[in-house]
Design a protein around this motif. Structure first.
Motif, PDB file in Angstrom:
ATOM      1  N   CYS A  42       6.368  -8.489  -3.844  1.00 26.53           N
ATOM      2  CA  CYS A  42       5.596  -7.490  -3.099  1.00 26.53           C
ATOM      3  C   CYS A  42       4.273  -7.778  -3.074  1.00 26.53           C
ATOM      4  N   GLN A  43       3.401  -7.377  -2.342  1.00 26.16           N
ATOM      5  CA  GLN A  43       1.903  -7.869  -2.435  1.00 26.16           C
ATOM      6  C   GLN A  43       1.234  -6.766  -1.504  1.00 26.16           C
ATOM      7  N   THR A  44       0.407  -6.128  -2.287  1.00 23.33           N
ATOM      8  CA  THR A  44      -0.210  -5.042  -1.447  1.00 23.33           C
ATOM      9  C   THR A  44      -1.081  -5.864  -0.363  1.00 23.33           C
ATOM     10  N   ASP A  45      -1.086  -5.101   0.886  1.00 21.66           N
ATOM     11  CA  ASP A  45      -1.942  -5.208   1.816  1.00 21.66           C
ATOM     12  C   ASP A  45      -3.248  -5.484   1.161  1.00 21.66           C
ATOM     13  N   ALA A  46      -4.101  -6.221   1.490  1.00 18.86           N
ATOM     14  CA  ALA A  46      -5.573  -6.447   1.298  1.00 18.86           C
ATOM     15  C   ALA A  46      -6.476  -5.170   1.672  1.00 18.86           C
ATOM     16  N   PHE A  47      -6.212  -4.952   2.910  1.00 14.22           N
ATOM     17  CA  PHE A  47      -7.022  -4.184   3.387  1.00 14.22           C
ATOM     18  C   PHE A  47      -6.555  -2.574   3.546  1.00 14.22           C
ATOM     19  N   LEU A  48      -5.372  -2.366   2.943  1.00 14.89           N
ATOM     20  CA  LEU A  48      -4.895  -0.838   3.033  1.00 14.89           C
ATOM     21  C   LEU A  48      -4.900  -0.408   1.653  1.00 14.89           C
ATOM     22  N   ASP A  49      -5.062   0.734   1.664  1.00 16.39           N
ATOM     23  CA  ASP A  49      -5.120   1.525   0.377  1.00 16.39           C
ATOM     24  C   ASP A  49      -3.640   1.798   0.114  1.00 16.39           C
ATOM     25  N   ARG A  50      -3.447   1.997  -1.371  1.00 17.85           N
ATOM     26  CA  ARG A  50      -1.979   2.022  -1.689  1.00 17.85           C
ATOM     27  C   ARG A  50      -1.432   3.463  -1.335  1.00 17.85           C
ATOM     28  N   PRO A  51      -0.495   3.332  -0.427  1.00 16.00           N
ATOM     29  CA  PRO A  51       0.023   4.541   0.089  1.00 16.00           C
ATOM     30  C   PRO A  51       0.881   5.267  -1.176  1.00 16.00           C
ATOM     31  N   PRO A  52       0.704   6.572  -0.850  1.00 20.86           N
ATOM     32  CA  PRO A  52       1.243   7.443  -2.041  1.00 20.86           C
ATOM     33  C   PRO A  52       2.823   7.051  -2.113  1.00 20.86           C
ATOM     34  N   THR A  53       3.371   7.020  -3.457  1.00 21.69           N
ATOM     35  CA  THR A  53       4.771   6.687  -3.756  1.00 21.69           C
ATOM     36  C   THR A  53       5.472   7.491  -3.072  1.00 21.69           C
ATOM     37  N   PRO A  54       6.443   7.102  -2.344  1.00 24.33           N
ATOM     38  CA  PRO A  54       7.419   8.026  -1.632  1.00 24.33           C
ATOM     39  C   PRO A  54       8.379   8.726  -2.761  1.00 24.33           C
ATOM     40  N   LEU A  55       8.754   9.899  -2.374  1.00 21.50           N
ATOM     41  CA  LEU A  55       9.729  10.334  -3.031  1.00 21.50           C
ATOM     42  C   LEU A  55      11.188   9.367  -3.337  1.00 21.50           C
ATOM     43  N   PHE A  56      11.179   9.441  -4.726  1.00 22.06           N
ATOM     44  CA  PHE A  56      12.284   8.713  -5.069  1.00 22.06           C
ATOM     45  C   PHE A  56      13.547   9.051  -4.661  1.00 22.06           C
ATOM     46  N   ILE A  57      14.370   8.715  -3.881  1.00 22.45           N
ATOM     47  CA  ILE A  57      15.635   9.107  -3.541  1.00 22.45           C
ATOM     48  C   ILE A  57      16.476   8.003  -3.887  1.00 22.45           C
ATOM     49  N   PRO A  58      17.359   7.905  -4.848  1.00 23.05           N
ATOM     50  CA  PRO A  58      18.183   6.783  -5.260  1.00 23.05           C
ATOM     51  C   PRO A  58      18.902   6.339  -4.028  1.00 23.05           C
ATOM     52  N   ALA A  59      19.194   5.164  -3.853  1.00 20.43           N
ATOM     53  CA  ALA A  59      20.126   4.771  -2.588  1.00 20.43           C
ATOM     54  C   ALA A  59      21.552   4.897  -2.960  1.00 20.43           C
ATOM     55  N   LYS A  60      22.092   5.446  -2.049  1.00 18.22           N
ATOM     56  CA  LYS A  60      23.704   5.762  -2.231  1.00 18.22           C
ATOM     57  C   LYS A  60      24.222   3.982  -2.312  1.00 18.22           C
ATOM     58  N   THR A  61      25.182   4.113  -3.673  1.00 21.33           N
ATOM     59  CA  THR A  61      25.435   2.879  -3.927  1.00 21.33           C
ATOM     60  C   THR A  61      27.102   2.618  -3.531  1.00 21.33           C
ATOM     61  N   GLY A  62      27.208   3.322  -2.655  1.00 20.79           N
ATOM     62  CA  GLY A  62      28.691   2.983  -1.989  1.00 20.79           C
ATOM     63  C   GLY A  62      29.762   3.939  -2.663  1.00 20.79           C
ATOM     64  N   LYS A  63      29.673   4.641  -3.507  1.00 19.87           N
ATOM     65  CA  LYS A  63      30.708   5.226  -4.124  1.00 19.87           C
ATOM     66  C   LYS A  63      30.731   6.806  -3.671  1.00 19.87           C
ATOM     67  N   ASP A  64      31.891   7.056  -2.909  1.00 16.92           N
ATOM     68  CA  ASP A  64      32.077   8.165  -2.822  1.00 16.92           C
ATOM     69  C   ASP A  64      33.087   8.963  -3.404  1.00 16.92           C
ATOM     70  N   VAL A  65      32.458  10.066  -4.157  1.00 22.26           N
ATOM     71  CA  VAL A  65      33.398  10.792  -5.195  1.00 22.26           C
ATOM     72  C   VAL A  65      33.449  12.380  -4.605  1.00 22.26           C
TER      73      VAL A  65
END
Lengths: 398, 340
Positions: A133-156
């Motif tokens: 990953c490489q930050t865009d040189a001209f853009l500010d760092r966007p705020p970190t999005p809320l971390f929602i862990p991705a579903k790994t495919g296990k349905d329980v």
């Protein structure tokens, strides 16, 4: 996966460098049955800088030079490592000798198959993905999005049936007790407060009733007292007035009777004294008294005076005559010596006797005086004598 | 930064309109500071919390000791309606306790409250009058109200306020008049009360009669009551439906007929018959006051003549009733049978 053994320091003593490539952690868990094909790998030699003996930790002023007694020297270390390698090789050979499933029969092939309910994809390789990953040189760092862990495919799914976890009725009891208790406590407090206020109110009410009644009673009694007192005062006043009048009347009556009594004989005495002092007069009488009698008296006085004067004159005359006669007689006595003293005195005394005495005197004188020469004197005498007689007769008449 | 709240939903038993009450002895000082803050919301929340706390007498004592009354007096002058209403409510709650009343008298709260007599919001005035009513129950409180010159104002207000507030004012006036009625008498309270006697609301009638009782205790009051011809109205009220009205009317008559003029006025208005009927009502207050009134009337010779025929009723009363009524009945019999 290169071993990350440290570089031998034999190359240069000036700088010591340590590098360690990032790698995924090996999983030593035996996932699958050991297969004949795959050789066992040598255990990875890894270096953790935290546990490296060569990194000096702690105080540097007492360095341990040389070997520590607890640690083996490098020679020993190599020997141990070789021993380990040999053991490993031995284990490998032994594994190869272990009985395995027989070879497949002609026309068949042995395949590994999964027999569980759900098929599982077995892969030795851990999927590795290179990401950059490489930050865009001209853009500010966007705020970190809320971390929602991705579903790994296990349905329980799981289902908790009634009564599996806990018994609601049992558990809820203490909570309910607390809740209900608190509520009741609070409401009891409020109700008690209101009840207290209501009780106070009723007792105040009752007290007020009593108070009003008592106060009214007091006022009534006061009023009654006042009225009675006024009434008594009035009656006393009346009574006193009556008594006063009574006594006054009695006094008046007594005084009146006394006065009457006293004055009973006043009237006659008054009249008497008045009469005595001449207030009741007969006017004619009065007139006579006032007018006539003084005049009469005056006249009587005059007359008396005349007679007195006459008598006095007569006395003088007589005296003269007698003196003269006396002289004459004395002259005569010088010749005859005859005395006639007696009748002189008697003539000047009582009036009644006087004319008689004068008569006698006259006779005597005339007898004795005939021979006298003084006949004029005798004539005067006679005149005077006549007058006197007149006077005397008047007097006698009076 | 982490908040103390765990979730966005508040727990269910927190009242969002109330300020959080600090624990233990910090509760009141903190509320005091909040009360003096500039933020309207803070002040309102603090007041709401105070209202709940003031029911406990220990908190009242603590509050007065800290000097809460000064802050409350300041917030009485606030421009916001809610603040004023809540402040008056707090003061009313404090006035129900004796300590609160004493605190009022010391810190001169009566005067501060009196500025709100003309407040536009009726609830504010209602709380204010409730506070006065409780204050007047204490004799020194009544004296305090009188010495602040509030009686003429209250009497004047009697006319212009709504009915509920009129009831409260009448309740306030009754104990104050018992303390000292001279000011009220000079501000024409008797004609006002006479009007209230004729109102349609039973409560107002009974309270007006109660106030008349207090007015006619001093001699001046009795004279004024006779002058304004209140006695016939009172006699008329004896036939009212409500027991309370009857009782208070009989009480007022009882005091007004102490003077001779009052007695004859009552006799002219035919008071004896209704009073005799009242002797048999179940309420003891009615009986007591009626007996006393009849005793007053029996002092007059005409009254005595009429009542001599009714002595048996008094004998019945003497036997069956409470102590006070018994005594009153005995006195009545004694008076009726008295020969000069």
């Amino acid at each position: 996966m290169a071993s990350a053994l440290t570089d031998r320091t034999s190359r240069s003593m000036n700088t010591y460098t340590y590098t360690s490539r990032p790698r995924a952690l090996p999983c030593h868990r035996r996932r699958y049955r050991d297969s004949l094909m795959q050789p066992d790998e040598e255990p990875m030699r890894y270096g953790n800088i935290m546990y490296d003996r060569r990194v000096i930790r702690g105080n540097t002023y007492a360095l341990q030079t040389g070997l520590l007694p607890g640690q083996p020297d490098p020679l020993q270390l190599q020997k141990q490592q070789e021993a380990k390698r040999r053991a490993l090789a031995r284990k490998r050979t032994q594994e190869q000798l272990r009985p395995r499933t027989p070879e497949p029969v002609e026309g068949r092939r042995h395949v590994d198959v999964q027999t569980e309910l759900y098929l599982e994809e077995i892969a030795d390789r851990v999927t590795e993905v290179d990401m950059e990953c490489q930050t865009d040189a001209f853009l500010d760092r966007p705020p970190t999005p809320l971390f929602i862990p991705a579903k790994t495919g296990k349905d329980v799914a799981t289902q908790i049936l009634e009564g599996e976890l806990f018994d609601f009725d049992l558990e809820v009891k203490p909570m309910l007790e607390v809740l209900v208790g608190k509520i009741i406590e609070q409401s009891l407090l409020e109700v008690m407060e209101e009840e207290e206020l209501a009780n106070l109110q009723t007792s105040q009410y009752a007290y007020e009733e009593m108070r009003n009644a008592e106060l009214a009673e007091v006022q009534r009694l006061e009023e009654q007292e006042r009225r009675h007192r006024e009434e008594k005062d009035r009656r006393k006043q009346q009574q006193w007035e009556i008594v006063h009048k009574h006594s006054e009347t009695a006094q008046k009556i007594a005084a009146r009777s006394f006065a009457q009594h006293y004055l009973a004989d006043l009237l006659p005495s008054v009249f008497g004294s008045l009469r005595d002092s001449g207030y009741f007069y007969d006017p004619i009488e009065r007139d006579i008294e006032i007018g006539f009698l003084p005049w009469l008296m005056n006249e009587v006085e005059k007359t008396m005076e005349y007679s007195m004067v006459g008598r006095t004159v007569l006395d003088m005359l007589i005296r003269e005559v007698v003196e003269k006669r006396l002289d004459m007689y004395e002259r005569k006595e010088d010749k005859h010596q005859s005395v006639n003293p007696d009748d002189e005195r008697g003539g000047s005394g009582a009036m009644r006797d006087s004319p008689v005495s004068y008569h006698f005197q006259d006779l005597s004188m005339s007898q004795t005086q005939r021979p006298l020469p003084y006949d004029e004197e005798l004539a005067q005498e006679r005149k005077f004598m006549d007058e006197k007689e007149l006077l005397g007769q008047d007097e006698e008449e009076n | 930064m982490a908040h103390a709240q765990i979730s966005t939903y508040l727990p269910p038993n927190i009242n969002p309109t109330q300020a959080a009450i600090a624990y233990g002895c910090r509760a009141l000082p903190k509320l005091n500071e909040e009360l003096n803050s500039e933020d309207l919301l803070t002040r309102q929340k603090a007041l709401m919390a105070l209202c709940d706390l003031m029911h406990d007498p220990e908190y009242v004592y603590e509050a007065i000791r800290i000097g809460f009354l000064e802050s409350l007096k300041a917030s009485l002058k606030d421009s916001n309606n809610m603040v004023r209403i809540k402040t008056t409510e707090v003061l009313y709650n404090m006035a129900t306790h004796n300590i609160g009343r004493d605190g009022f008298l010391e810190h001169d709260v009566i005067l501060a409250l009196s500025f709100l007599l003309n407040d536009p919001h009726p609830l504010c005035r209602k709380n204010l009058h409730k506070a006065y009513k409780h204050l007047a129950q204490l004799p020194s409180g009544a004296r305090g109200i009188i010495s602040n010159g509030l009686i003429p104002l209250l009497v004047w207000k009697l006319h212009r306020e709504e009915e509920e507030i009129q009831e409260l004012i009448l309740d306030t006036l009754a104990p104050c008049l018992q303390e000292d009625a001279t000011e009220a008498l000079s501000s024409r309270v008797v004609p006002f009360l006479k009007q209230k006697l004729l109102s349609t609301n039973g409560n107002i009638r009974s309270k007006a009669a109660r106030a008349l009782i207090s007015v006619s205790i001093p001699l001046e009051g009795k004279i004024q009551v006779w002058q304004h011809d209140v006695i016939p109205i009172l006699v008329h009220l004896l036939k009212d439906d409500e027991a309370e009205v009857q009782a208070n009317a009989a009480g007022a008559l009882m005091y007004a007929t102490v003077t001779t003029k009052g007695k004859y006025a009552a006799l002219d208005a035919e008071a004896i018959k209704p009073l005799l009927e009242l002797l048999l009502t179940p309420t003891s207050k009615v009986r007591l006051n009626a007996t006393k009134a009849l005793t007053m009337l029996a002092e007059a010779p005409e009254g005595r003549k009429i009542l001599q025929a009714h002595v048996p009723i008094f004998r019945i009363l003497e036997e069956q009733s409470t102590e006070a009524v018994k005594r009153a009945a005995q006195i009545a019999i004694k008076v009726i049978e008295w020969k000069p």
